[in-house]
Scaffold this active site. Structure first.
Site: not given
Ligand code: IVH
Length: 681
Positions: A126, A128, A324, A421, A436, A442
């Protein structure tokens, strides 16, 4: 019976109230996160509040509200800034959890939804960053749109075109559908994030809390040339359309990879829950070595047919879930708040903490950014606070443990006058920072400007550190950086100082003399004009050619320069209009500093048209010298490796990520010797 009734009514009322206040609170956090790019609570805390609201709403279906934050995704729309476009398919969010137990429950739900069939699950990182939808027609990128409110997003095509890893045009020989959409995440790699924050720190601009905020903030900039400098990257993870190449998510992504999209190599198809858990555990530690930030794992049912069978809720697909990672956090006590005054007068509150071990380092201090941040946390002296280092490098206070607050705890109150100051502080319209105004007298501002002036990238005066500047200031020998060039008149007094001998004084005075050789671009940077960082100074120096041109140009003329916007132009005008600065420039001219650009701008030379990335450490020249050599010989110095990179000039300890990428893309790696040969030709 009666008792029950009486006691349950206030509870019900409390819950109703709680639903309303949670909805309000979550909307506020959504705005801080998606629009302002400055979240004030951690993701984990946000997810916890959202979960509480979901549970309460389930218990009170009579309070159903389609506008509740549980029913829609957080919106990043910026009214007026970009054209808004309706998504072909709504852009949903993902259900998320921090618990392995809930992953197992999700998997069981999926199996039940498929009437007992055991599906293949694709595991992915996932990323970020900030999500993006890309539309291609006949292989050409047509539009790039942010998630927005899920239905409509901001059209940021011109900015996305600056991201090298997103193809503008696919190879026409490949077999892709005429129309398709691909979604993914725009990211700011750690390296670019560190560089950006360092520049912002030097300019006393507010720092980005993490690469995610930096990526989405950058994507929404108005000037695409600025976006191009931010070093954004993208990973794609979802292919959509009427004529997809395959029947499974995994195969679709692999095909998209062949079309030229950047798809992560970490994707894996799993067929049992144990394999899924192994994947999660492996990446929980391994992800720390990646060049980009990740905050979890996404699980998706592989078969598109099964995905259809499972369907969607209002906000999320049932065929996917995000696990997460726990942010690393620690609980400690806020001992006091101190205030730092920067060289441009910004007053930053800093939390002084009882030392605590967090992610392998001892944390004693954390920035509190500005007064608004302190207010939002509702900080009191002596509070127990949570310190987090999610992906962030800078530790951050994310929450106060209210249950541990003593009744007589004093609220943190922002000072009205400068702690250094005594001048009355002010706030500029629309800015959160306090300043400031006493820039001329200063002490930390005066000393900060001198520290900046002697920096390696500025006048490169070795042997003058913070301590010496402090001493020179206290003695009254140096009150502006121009005074450094008169320091030789105090030679004997300097030698008589503690810790200063004849030799070190000679070295110092020589270094000051030597600095007169620094090129105009370095001098321009050294002056410490607000907003003019190292890179901008280089560009301005090249275009404007001399300090006289800079001092005489109108605000409009300044704005006509490539990288100068209205705020920077005004910053330059305000700076040069100050009598003190005019005098300093005149004095520096007399001392013989370089106030004219001698650099020959060339697009010709042995490196003409070549993109070169520098990585590692070198023996014959510094990295900066190599950068200059590349440009003087007609080449282009770029920061990250892509398919368009021609060479990597590699020193020792080249970054492993760069090496891997270079090998993958077949980019040629050359060493110092070969490079120097190349430009000799
Ligand atoms: S799939 C319908 N795959 O996470 C499914 N999302 O919290 C669409 N994100 O809005 C998302 N890595 O911006 C998918 N490998 C991944 C992801 C991912 C990051 C983000 C994405 C999504 C958000 C959801």
């Amino acid at each position: 019976m009666q008792l029950d009734l009486f006691s349950s009514i206030p509870e019900q009322e409390d819950e109703k109230q709680r639903i309303f206040s949670l909805r309000e609170e979550l909307e506020r956090h959504n705005k801080n996160y998606y629009v302002n790019n400055q979240p004030t609570i951690s993701d984990q805390e946000f997810d916890r509040l959202m979960r509480e609201l979901q549970d309460l709403e389930q218990k009170h279906p009579e309070l159903y509200d389609p506008t509740s934050p549980t029913q829609h995704v957080g919106s990043d729309l910026q009214e007026g800034a970009f054209e808004q476009v309706t998504h072909q398919y709504p852009m949903l969010s993902l259900a998320n959890t921090y618990s392995e137990g809930e992953i197992r429950e999700w998997y069981d739900r999926v199996v039940r939804g498929l009437n007992g069939e055991q599906p293949e699950i694709v595991c992915e990182l996932k990323f970020d960053g900030t999500s993006i939808s890309l539309w291609y027609e006949n292989g050409i990128l047509q539009r790039a749109v942010t998630r927005g409110d899920g239905q409509r997003g901001d059209d940021v095509t011109r900015n996305v075109r600056t991201i090298k890893s997103i193809p503008q045009r696919l190879n026409p020989q490949l077999n892709y559908p005429n129309h398709f959409e691909i979604r993914g995440e725009i990211l700011m790699p750690w390296e670019a994030f560190d560089r950006l924050n360092k520049e912002r720190e030097e300019q006393e601009e507010p720092l980005f809390a993490n690469p995610r905020n930096a990526a989405s903030g950058s994507l929404k900039l108005q000037k695409s040339s600025e976006v191009a400098k931010r070093g954004l990257d993208a990973y794609l993870y979802y292919l959509l359309g009427e004529q997809l190449p395959a029947q499974t998510h995994f195969d679709n992504l692999q095909t998209a990879k062949q079309w030229g999209f950047q798809i992560s190599d970490a994707i894996k198809v799993c067929s049992t829950i144990d394999q899924i858990m192994d994947y999660i555990n492996f990446w929980n530690t391994e992800r720390k070595k990646l060049p980009v930030a990740t905050d979890g794992i996404v699980l998706k049912v592989n078969s598109l047919k099964q995905q259809q069978q499972l369907g969607f809720t209002a906000k999320t697909p049932k065929w996917a879930i995000a696990y997460k990672f726990q942010a690393e956090r620690a609980l400690t006590r806020l001992v006091s708040v101190t205030y730092q005054v920067g060289r441009m007068g910004t007053v930053t509150p800093v939390a002084e903490l009882e030392p605590v071990l967090l992610a392998g380092t001892i944390v004693k201090r954390a920035t509190l950014h500005n007064e608004d941040f302190v207010r939002q946390l509702d900080l009191h002296i002596g509070d127990m606070v949570y310190v987090e280092k999610g992906g962030e490098i800078i530790p951050k206070i994310t929450e106060v443990e209210l249950s541990a607050r003593s009744t007589d705890a004093q609220e943190v109150s922002f000072p009205e006058v400068c702690p250094e100051c005594g001048a009355k502080l002010f706030r500029r319209d629309g800015e959160a920072a306090h300043y400031c105004p006493n820039s001329e007298a200063c002490p930390p501002q005066v000393k900060g400007r001198i520290e900046h002036f002697v920096e390696r990238k500025a006048m490169n005066i070795d042997g003058i550190g913070t301590e010496i500047i402090d001493m020179l200031y206290k003695k009254g020998w140096v009150r502006t950086y121009a005074d450094l060039y008169e320091l030789h008149t105090h030679r004997q007094e300097l030698i008589a100082q503690d810790k200063m001998g004849e030799l070190s004084v000679s070295n110092m005075l020589n270094a000051i003399e030597q600095s007169k050789q620094q090129p105009f671009e370095a001098v321009l940077y050294a002056l410490g004009i607000p907003q003019i960082g190292e890179t901008t100074a280089k560009k301005i120096a090249r275009e404007i050619r001399s300090i006289d041109n800079l001092m005489n140009a109108s605000a409009e003329q300044l704005q006509a320069l490539e990288d100068v916007g209205p705020i920077m132009a005004q910053g330059i005008v305000d700076w040069r209009n100050k009598e003190q600065n005019k005098q300093i420039i005149e004095r520096l001219k007399q001392y013989g500093l370089n106030f004219e650009s001698t650099q020959i701008v060339t697009s010709d030379g042995p490196l003409k048209g070549l993109s070169i990335v520098i990585s590692g450490t070198f023996t014959q020249h510094s990295r900066d010298e190599y950068k200059a050599l590349i440009e003087q010989n007609g080449g282009k110095n770029v920061s990250s490796v892509s398919a368009k990179t021609d060479y990597i000039l590699a020193g020792e300890n080249m970054g492993p990520a760069k090496l891997e990428k270079a090998q993958k893309l077949g980019v040629k790696i050359i060493d110092e010797q070969t490079f120097l040969q190349l430009i000799k030709q």
